[in-house]
Design an enzyme around this catalytic site. Structure first.
Site: not given
Length: 303
Positions: A13, A39, A41, A43, A185, A216, A238, A244, A277
């Site tokens: 990232d 990534g 996977g 994560n 989501n 929510k 953040d 993940d 974090k």
């Protein structure tokens, strides 16, 4: 002991923090820059690894590229208590996610690199690793046809699969008959089930469709009524990687024989801590950090 296999993307990232988004043709200054392993996977695997015990066996399947990022990504997985014996190296760049953090939210451009070259056609020992698993966790950052090969194998062998359909793609619906849990989501759920009300969709997939609702919380249909498990209120630093973290924690909790509701509460606490974090993996909590939070409950003390 839990035996979990996470199959998916392993990426680097590249994160830029800014107080203004550039318009077309414009250059703006960033406030800070980070280069961190990611990534979906990887994560989700790191989320599981940090919450697992030494008795658990958590494996990652996937690929990295023949570049300077590959060894860094592998060492990061090992450092988070993950087995990487079957992560391949392919003649390509590693996966890259370009992430812009703005106004307490994220914008992401993803280049698959090695992740797009993951193939099950040459697997041998990998199938045995999967056959011994309590749970397989999948996402959408490796090719769809490989995901389909994996879920068909798991369905045949009676191995439970948690499928996170992110980022959304048109073929996602093909996966649903072969998996045990689907965790989109709201946006991904709408893409999966267009022109349907959420409550109606949930009722069509009792104890299978788990929809995250951001601030929510999370909702699912337990066979009797639609349940909503509220999120824990917080001021996020953040949100990258929160989903993940949720999926990894939910998967681990399921293998510890928690009910769906209890597993969701465990996952919500993990994702709550993760947004405190920076970085997709930077905030992912350890089990000790979970235990230090007032929302943690004693019955989550896994053996």
């Amino acid at each position: 002991m839990s035996n979990i296999v996470i199959i998916g993307s392993i990426s680097m990232d590249l994160v830029m923090v800014t107080n203004r988004i550039a318009e077309e043709g414009e250059t703006v200054f960033g406030e800070s820059f980070f280069m961190v392993p990611g990534g979906k996977g990887a994560n989700q695997a790191v989320a599981v690894g940090r919450l697992s015990s030494p008795k658990d066996h958590i494996s990652v399947l996937g690929a990295v590229g023949e570049d300077s990022f590959g060894p860094i990504l592998l060492e990061n997985l090992k450092a988070n208590h993950l087995h990487v014996n079957h992560v391949g190296t392919v003649p390509s760049s590693s996966g890259i996610a370009q992430i812009t953090l703005f106004n307490q939210d994220n914008r992401i451009i993803y280049c698959p690199g090695a992740n797009g070259l993951v193939t099950t056609s040459n697997w041998s020992e990998e199938w045995q690793v999967i056959a011994e698993a309590d749970l397989v966790i999948l996402q959408n950052e490796i090719p769809h046809q490989e995901n389909m090969a994996i879920v068909r194998y798991c369905h045949q062998k009676g191995i439970k699969v948690l499928y996170n359909p992110a980022p959304a793609r048109e073929t996602d619906s093909e996966m649903i008959p072969f998996v045990d849990f689907v965790t989109p989501n709201q946006h991904e759920c709408q893409a999966l089930f267009p022109n349907q009300e959420l409550a109606e969709t949930l009722r069509n997939y009792p104890n299978k469709l788990i929809v995250t609702l951001g601030k929510k919380g999370v909702t699912y249909f337990d066979g009797q009524e639609v349940q909503v498990i509220p999120a824990i209120k917080t001021e996020a630093k953040d949100t990258t990687g929160a989903g993940d973290t949720f999926n990894g924690a939910f998967g681990l909790a399921l293998t510890k024989q928690l009910s769906i509701t209890e597993a969701l509460k465990f996952a919500i606490l993990a994702s709550h801590l993760s947004v405190q974090k920076f970085g997709a993996q930077g905030g992912m909590p350890t089990i000790d950090e979970m235990k230090g939070h007032p929302e943690y409950v004693k019955r989550w003390d896994f053996e």
